[in-house]
Design a protein around this motif. Structure first.
Motif, mmCIF file in Angstrom:
data_model
loop_
_atom_site.group_PDB
_atom_site.id
_atom_site.type_symbol
_atom_site.label_atom_id
_atom_site.label_comp_id
_atom_site.label_asym_id
_atom_site.label_seq_id
_atom_site.Cartn_x
_atom_site.Cartn_y
_atom_site.Cartn_z
ATOM 1 N N ALA A 87 -15.724 -0.549 -5.503
ATOM 2 C CA ALA A 87 -15.167 -1.006 -6.788
ATOM 3 C C ALA A 87 -13.840 -0.307 -7.053
ATOM 4 O O ALA A 87 -12.906 -0.914 -7.585
ATOM 5 N N HIS A 88 -13.751 0.949 -6.649
ATOM 6 C CA HIS A 88 -12.506 1.688 -6.814
ATOM 7 C C HIS A 88 -11.548 1.449 -5.652
ATOM 8 O O HIS A 88 -10.407 1.039 -5.849
ATOM 9 N N GLY A 106 -17.106 -3.400 -11.700
ATOM 10 C CA GLY A 106 -17.666 -2.184 -11.124
ATOM 11 C C GLY A 106 -17.267 -0.916 -11.855
ATOM 12 O O GLY A 106 -17.789 0.151 -11.582
ATOM 13 N N TYR A 107 -16.333 -1.017 -12.788
ATOM 14 C CA TYR A 107 -15.950 0.125 -13.639
ATOM 15 C C TYR A 107 -17.069 0.387 -14.640
ATOM 16 O O TYR A 107 -17.635 -0.559 -15.209
ATOM 17 N N GLU A 162 -15.443 9.291 -9.420
ATOM 18 C CA GLU A 162 -14.097 9.552 -8.897
ATOM 19 C C GLU A 162 -13.535 10.744 -9.651
ATOM 20 O O GLU A 162 -13.604 10.798 -10.881
ATOM 21 N N HIS A 218 -14.641 6.250 -18.116
ATOM 22 C CA HIS A 218 -13.685 7.265 -17.653
ATOM 23 C C HIS A 218 -13.415 8.268 -18.764
ATOM 24 O O HIS A 218 -13.685 7.995 -19.940
ATOM 25 N N HIS A 255 -14.370 11.294 -4.209
ATOM 26 C CA HIS A 255 -15.489 10.538 -4.757
ATOM 27 C C HIS A 255 -16.774 11.323 -4.518
ATOM 28 O O HIS A 255 -16.968 11.884 -3.443
ATOM 29 N N TRP A 311 -17.909 4.672 -11.356
ATOM 30 C CA TRP A 311 -17.904 3.342 -10.751
ATOM 31 C C TRP A 311 -19.318 2.998 -10.282
ATOM 32 O O TRP A 311 -20.070 3.885 -9.900
ATOM 33 N N HIS A 312 -19.622 1.714 -10.227
ATOM 34 C CA HIS A 312 -20.909 1.293 -9.674
ATOM 35 C C HIS A 312 -20.957 1.562 -8.170
ATOM 36 O O HIS A 312 -22.005 1.965 -7.653
#
Length: 97
Positions: A61-62, A34-35, A4, A38, A91, A56-57
């Motif tokens: 997840a986001h 899923g994070y 992201e 960052h 993304h 993110w996986h």
């Protein structure tokens, strides 16, 4: 893995306040399933511009897990009033490397 990317333009004179609020807000994103990780980076050429990169996986997840969560409500409360204009979020998925 999904990256992201958000360019955050912070209202002039509010940079230090934004960084302090982000330091508090980051706990909320880190709790989401899923994070991965960052980073927040400050632009050298444009004062008040920051780059947020979140791994993110999955996209969901986001876009679903985080954005539909109570943690996102807290994130918004802490951060969204700093932006001018409101950031566009994109993304990316790895192609090479």
């Amino acid at each position: 893995m999904i990256l992201e990317l958000a360019i955050l333009d912070v209202k002039p004179g509010r940079e230090a306040e934004f960084v302090a609020a982000f330091a508090e807000a980051q706990q909320y994103i880190m709790r989401i399933e899923g994070y991965i990780s960052h980073s927040l980076q400050k632009c050298i050429e444009r004062p008040g511009r920051y780059l947020l990169l979140v791994n993110w996986h999955t996209l969901e997840a986001h876009t679903v897990g985080f954005r539909a969560s109570p943690e996102y409500a807290e994130w918004k409360k802490l951060l969204h009033h700093f932006y001018e204009p409101f950031p566009t979020v994109e993304h990316y998925e790895k192609v090479l490397g």
